[in-house]
Structures are given as C-alpha cells and as structure tokens.
Design an enzyme around this catalytic site. Structure first.
Site, PDB file in Angstrom:
ATOM      1  N   GLU A  88      42.168   7.399 -12.700  1.00 42.97           N
ATOM      2  CA  GLU A  88      41.830   6.879 -13.959  1.00 42.97           C
ATOM      3  C   GLU A  88      41.216   7.510 -15.283  1.00 42.97           C
ATOM      4  OE1 GLU A  88      41.279   5.501 -10.833  1.00 42.97           O
ATOM      5  OE2 GLU A  88      42.160   3.957 -11.064  1.00 42.97           O
TER       6      GLU A  88
ATOM      7  N   HIS B 163      34.571  -4.834  -6.222  1.00 42.53           N
ATOM      8  CA  HIS B 163      35.901  -5.570  -6.637  1.00 42.53           C
ATOM      9  C   HIS B 163      35.625  -6.712  -7.532  1.00 42.53           C
ATOM     10  CE1 HIS B 163      37.363  -2.191  -4.268  1.00 42.53           C
ATOM     11  NE2 HIS B 163      38.244  -2.230  -4.915  1.00 42.53           N
TER      12      HIS B 163
END
Lengths: 459, 340
Positions: free
Chosen positions: A193, A262
């Site tokens: 990322e 998450h």
C-alpha cells in the site's frame, strides 16, 4: 571596501550565543568555506564559516564572550570584491528603504497574529436535480458503472489496487473492467500500500487521474503519509502549481466478525485534514453519483464505502449523465420533531428509527451527509432550526468523531434554536471485539437511536 | 545483469581523448559553481535570520545533479528530497524564485507557502522538493509510471540519500518499477551520513548500488565527486531506461561539506575529514583543473563565469529580500482546486 561579519543565527530559535573561540586572528586572510570561529548555543557548538574572501582587519568580540546577540558585528573584513555582500551593511546600503520596510512588516506580522483572516465561506452547490426514471441496482454495480463511465470518458482515468484486475476485485467491485479496459488501465498491484499509493500520487501529479482501491480502508494506514503529506498538501505547498486528482476508495468501517484490525471507521481521520475531500455514500444512487463526481474532482478524494452495503439494491437514476454534487447532504426523510444526522450504512438505521418513532408519534427528519468534508452545515442547520433537536449517528468512535464535529458546528450555527443538548449515538470507545455478542454491543443499535431521540425530545 | 563497477575519471590517462566536450565541461563547471555560490549565499541569509526553519545545503554534492541533468531531455522528470536547491537550479529554475521561496516571499516558486523543502516547476519537470524521507521515491516511481502509461518516451530521475535508502517504501517502489518495467533512474546520493549517523551504522549493505539486485535492477557505484564520471554513468542509465528495459540504480559516492541542516554542529565527523574531502575531491576544483589542463581554459575565461554566477546569486539575494511577504489572503488559497 570594508565589511562587517555578523553573529549568525544557527537555528530558527537562536537569539544569542557565546563566541567560544576564534580560529582566525586579525590580519589573517580568509576565503569562502574557511572556519573562522566557534559559537556555542544552549544546544550545540557550531562552526562559523566565511562566506567570501578578504582579510580580517579587526575582531570586535573577543573569544569567551557570552550573550552575543544574533546579527551584531563580531569582526571586520577588508578586501575581496564580494565582501560587502556578506554583511547587513551590504544590504542596507543597497536599498535602505526596502530594509526599513522589512522591519516594519515584521512588526505588523506580530501584531496581526491575533486577527487571522477568516476562512472564506463557500456556498453549497444548488439542490439535487430530478434525474427522471430509475431502476434497481446494487451498490456494487453502481460503483462499477461509475468507474466504467468515467474511464470511457477520460483515458487518463485508471484503476489500480490489489486484486482489482484478474480476480475482478476482492469484493467484485471491478467485475468486467479488465475485459473492457485492458491491463494497462486496470492494474493489479502487489500488496504494498505504501509504495503503490505513493506511485499513484506521483502519477497524479503529472495529470493522470488514478482510482486507488484499498482492499479495505484499514490498509490505507500503511499509506496515510502519502495520502496526507503528498496528496493533500502539495497543492498548497506549491502555491497552487501542482494539484493531485486522485480517488482513494474501498470499504470502510465494520464488516462482520473480523475483529479490531479490520473494523474501523476512517471518516474522522481523513476529514480532519485540509486538502482532502471525504465522501461516504449510503445507497446505489449515492455510490454512482458521488463516485463519478469524485473521479472528476480535481482534488484528492477519500471515498468511504461499506462492505455490508455492496449487495443491497436501491433505485438509481438511469440517465447516462447522472452525477451528484460534492458537499451537499440529502434530506432522506422529512420530519418536524428531531434531526437525525448519519452517513454511510447508518443512514439505513436512522431511516428505521424514524419509522419506529413515527409509530410513537415522533416525526424525525433524517439527513444523509453524503459528503463529510466539505460538510453541508447549511442543510443540517436549516433542519435543526426547524426541529430544534439533534441526534448524530455513526459507527465510528466518539472521541473527535464526526458526531462531535456536527454537534459543535450546530452549537456554533444555531445554538439559540436548540431546545436540548445534542446527543451522539456511536460505536463504543474500544477496539472491535470478535465475539458475536460483544461485537453487537460495540456497534450502534436501533434502540439506542430511538432512546436518543426520546431523550432530546423529553419523551 | 547487475554490475558493480566504480567509474572514476582517475582511470583517464594523459593523451587519451577527453571524455567530455569542452563546452559541456564549461557548462557543468558553471552549473556546479552556481549551486555552490547559491548555497553559500543561502547559508549567509540564514545566518542573518532572513531564512527560517530547515535549510539543507547541497555544498559538496554539486557534481551529482549537474552530471545527471546533462543526460536528460525536455519532458523528463526530476524529483528529490529536502536537500533540493541544487536540483532546482540544475533543472533550470530561476535562482530568484528559489531564493525568494527560502525567504518566504511572494516571489518564491510556491508564493512563500512551501519554503526550502517544497518547490516545484512542472515547466522544468521538477516535481519537488519533499520533506518526508523516502516519500519522493514512491512519487518518483509514479512519475515514471505516468511515462509508461502515456508511452511518451520520457524518463524520471528519483534522487534520495543513503539514509532514505533504508526506508521500506523504497523497496516497495523498486519492486513496482521492476515489475512494470518503469523508466526510472534511482540515484542514491551517498554522502556518508544520514543526519548524524554514518552509512556504516545505518545500512548492513556496503554496496548500495546492489540494493535493487533482488529485482534484477542493474546498479553502479559512481564517483559522485567527478562530474564527468557522473555523466558517463547517467548516460548508461538513461539509455537503459529509454530502451524500456526498466529501472536503473546509481549509487553516487559523494560528500556534503556542511551539516545536515543549518543547525547541525556536525560533531559526528572530524574537521580533518571534511577538510581532506574539500582539498582532494572537490568537484568544482576537479572540473576547473580539467578545464585548465586539458582544454586550455584561461583564468580570464573562468573569471567571466565566476563573475556571471556571482551576479546571478547576488541578484537572487536582493530579489529575495525585496519581494514582499505573501498577502494574508494567501492563507486560504490553494488548499483545494476550486470547483463550480
């Protein structure tokens, strides 16, 4: 031509220092780069280098002297053609009026510190127009259709991210795009990322218009430096020269039973930062209209989707040109007794709460923010002036959250219209637990919204 | 595939064909001198309190950016870290605009809103000026990505220090560049110290030119104090990138004479070490000697260049003090591009 060597400032905060040692004496010739003295500040000992050449004619401050003020003369130099240029004299002689002006300006600056000009007020865009016929589609397809439409219209638009191409998207948002646009415009990236976000921002600085998909926004934290320091700030730091037209999109917030790393809402994180726009669609029309607007917007846009909403079906305009304005909230349900402000998946819960409240004789107005930044304070304030009561609803944490910001903005905008303190309904201030029962308790619940409305309406 | 050859002008013996044309060397000499004089002036203005905050000078490293720039074409992009004034001048940005940005004035490249570390010129292909160590490496890979996407034949040069070379995103970027075969020259400016930490104490690798070896990125160690050697190596790198073979890595062995920033007393190295580099390896002195010895440049000829450079720098310093501070209305401009 004589010149004076001044006590230099060796850091932005230094005002005085000790002249610890002279390494040159009167009569010595110096040239550029020679160390001529050592200076001690409270932090460090530093060497002073000569800037130009000449001969030291006199030393004005003897070594060991403490408290020598910055810019006071410490030695005199004679000789070299460039000598005069290294002194304050060189500048004052050259343009004394300019120098006085500089000093006057700096005084003005200090006085002005208490009266910083106010932020310009940008009027929100005009109300949403009627787009005519609709058909039911899922949020997932709405997002895909929005990207496809913009990619057809502009060859500089491309999609990149993990599993967006061959796998057709981790959540199947990019289904079919690889086939239509090819591998150059629908790009699978490795799981990096930080690297691929920086790469996309760099590409955007040249005028390309990337759409970066984060598999979930939780992983955008790996790249947050590039999003904020590079994408959001460069326009300002470049004096308006270098913009960054880029969309960062993906699912945000809690999904289901995926635990703390998450399940997190990033609305407040990104909305905090000037230079970014932050959007959060609820239904299919929001998803399609706002994503098209985000891709066309010349600024970096954070586009917060919700995994649970992907499979939900809503009516969406069929007009090929359908697009929604950024910065405009939508009144999803009109009411008179209380204003409920929500975004993303929580708009659905607000609508359910309004339904329940109606059964009990309470009329709730529901506002779907759509745009977190810029925030449509005008639409919210108009509603609060009518209902006189405010409840905010979000999945995220309460501290410095979106509810806190909306409530404060309403206190500032229409305090006299509030008949009760605003109430926030939000996720609990804890990392998300895994256990089914605990997860349920950690997220906002319908009955909490109903109770919050009852408390602000004193019912 | 990967090579580890140190190129240096020392191997050039007398009587051989000079490795550079006279005019090119004269221009390199002038460009390096301009950076040197500009930086000295910036240091002086800093000492007078006219420049604030961080100010990282490029003195000592001039041969690197000047040598590489000689191999670039219009349309190529350059990006670097916060030690960036030299790169701006090398790409052709005006000394006035750079110096006025340092003094925080409206005449600066960023209207005084960026400062020393944040200047840009799309026209000159200069994409900053970045203050976060290593961030420019991913961004520079993105510049190369744009060239790849547009198939415009341009290449991107991404400069970073040996300190930044340990950042994770550098390796993420190299992998991406090798994977997509992006036309990117990675230039590590190894000036031996990442702020106060020597490269030996920060990097387990002794040959940073091989840092891309895992992805098959060819690398060379280059004598970064020799503008001719730098140019030769950069030519090879540029040709490789222009042939769509992917990224290339150059480790420039160089040295900064000044501290990391203006407020760095540089106690992590001896004065003798600095002095020795200045006396034996200075890039400007080396170029000057080559001009005199091999190209019969005269003192008068070189003095014209010296005077010209001094005049440009003095003009920039005057402009940087006369240009007004940005008006207060500038506070609120350029936060976002305005939309309808």
């Amino acid at each position: 031509m004589g010149a004076v060597i001044l006590m230099p400032a060796l850091s932005p905060t230094m005002t005085e220092g000790k002249l610890a040692r002279w390494l040159k004496k009167e009569g010595d010739a110096v040239k550029s780069g020679d160390v001529i003295a050592e200076i001690e500040t409270d932090k460090a000992t530093m060497e002073v280098e000569a800037v130009d050449e000449g001969t030291i004619t006199s030393i004005l401050v003897s070594e060991g002297t403490e408290g020598v003020a910055v810019n006071s003369p410490i030695a005199e130099l004679d000789g070299g053609a460039g000598a005069a240029a290294q002194t304050m004299h060189g500048i004052t002689n050259k343009n004394p009026r300019e120098n006085e002006k500089m000093i006057a300006d700096s005084g003005t600056r200090q006085r002005m510190e208490g009266t910083v000009p106010a932020a310009p007020h940008t009027p929100p865009p005009s109300a949403e127009k009627d787009w005519g016929p609709t058909k039911p589609i899922t949020v997932r397809d709405a997002l895909r259709d929005a990207m496809a439409a913009e990619m057809r219209a502009d060859k500089d638009v491309f999609l990149m991210g993990e599993e967006v191409a061959q796998y057709q998207g981790a959540y199947k948002i990019s289904q079919g795009l690889l086939d239509e646009f090819g591998a150059k415009r629908v790009i699978d990236t490795p799981i990096t990322e930080h690297g691929f976000t920086g790469m996309a921002v760099g590409a955007a600085m040249t005028g390309l218009k990337p759409i970066v998909e984060f598999m979930t926004f939780n992983f955008s934290m790996q790249a947050i430096d590039q999003i904020i320091n590079s994408a959001a700030k460069t326009l300002y730091m470049s004096g308006g020269q270098l913009g960054c037209q880029i969309v960062f999109r993906g699912p945000n917030g809690a999904a289901s039973r995926v635990a703390a790393q998450h399940s997190q809402c990033y609305a407040s994180w990104y909305a905090h930062c000037p230079g970014l726009k932050v959007l959060a669609p609820w239904n299919a029309a929001d998803a399609k209209g706002l994503l098209r607007a985000a891709i066309r917007d010349p600024n970096p846009v954070i586009f917060l989707e919700n995994e649970i909403m992907y499979g939900h079906t809503f009516e969406c305009p069929t007009d090929d040109d359908f697009i929604l304005p950024i910065g405009k909230a939508k009144v999803e349900r009109e009411g008179t007794d209380v204003t409920i402000v929500a975004f993303s998946i929580m708009v659905g819960m607000a609508m359910q709460a309004a339904e329940k409240l109606a059964e009990q004789g309470i009329s709730a107005e529901v506002i779907n923010l759509r745009s977190i930044r810029p925030l449509d304070t005008e639409t919210i304030a108009n509603s609060v002036r009518k209902t006189n009561r405010l409840v905010t609803l979000e999945e995220g944490w309460p501290f410095a959250g979106i509810g806190a910001e909306v409530a404060m903005q309403m206190v500032e905008a229409c305090f006299d219209h509030l008949d009760a303190p605003p109430v926030r309904v939000h996720g609990l201030d804890i990392p998300m637990p895994y256990a089914a029962n605990l997860e349920k308790l950690a997220l906002p619940r319908l009955e909490q919204v109903v109770d919050a409305v009852k408390s602000v309406t004193y019912k | 595939m990967a090579q580890a050859t140190e190129t240096t002008s020392k191997r050039r013996g007398k009587g051989k064909e000079p490795p550079i044309a006279r005019d090119d060397l004269l221009k390199a000499y002038r460009d390096m001198l301009l950076i040197r004089r500009f930086e000295e002036k910036a240091g002086q203005l800093y000492g007078m309190g006219l420049i604030g905050g961080f100010c990282h000078l490029y003195i000592g490293q001039e041969a690197v950016v000047v040598g590489v720039q000689m191999c670039l074409k219009s349309g190529d992009e350059v990006i670097t870290s916060y030690r960036d004034h030299g790169h701006m001048l090398a790409t052709g940005m005006e000394a006035r605009g750079v110096m006025a940005e340092l003094t925080g004035r409206i005449g600066g490249y960023s209207k005084g809103k960026g400062g020393s570390m944040h200047m840009f010129s799309r026209e000159k292909g200069f994409y900053g000026g970045h203050g976060i160590v290593g961030a420019q490496v991913s961004l520079g890979t993105g510049l190369a990505f744009a060239n790849w996407y547009r198939e415009d034949g341009a290449i991107a040069v991404t400069y970073f220090g040996e300190g930044a070379s340990n950042q994770g995103q550098v390796y993420e970027s190299m992998n991406l560049a090798a994977l997509f075969k992006l036309p990117c020259i990675y230039v590590i400016e190894n000036n031996k110290y990442g702020m106060g930490t020597s490269v030996e104490r920060a990097s387990a690798s002794r040959d940073l030119s091989q840092n891309g070896a895992a992805w098959g990125i060819p690398g060379e160690q280059v004598n970064g104090m020799d503008v001719v050697a730098v140019r030769e190596a950069a030519e090879r790198a540029a040709a490789y990138c222009r042939a769509n073979k992917g990224p290339y890595l150059l480790e420039m062995k160089t040295y900064r004479y000044r501290g990391h920033s203006m407020s760095d007393p540089a106690k992590y190295r001896t004065r003798e070490e600095v002095q020795k580099m200045r006396e034996t390896s200075d890039c400007i002195e080396t170029a000057r000697k080559l001009l005199v010895d091999q190209f019969a440049a005269t003192e008068a000829e070189l003095k014209v260049i010296d005077d010209d450079v001094k005049a440009i720098v003095q003009d920039a310093a005057d402009f940087a003090q006369q240009s007004p501070e940005p008006p207060e209305s500038e506070l609120w401009t350029d936060v976002l591009v305005e939309t309808k």
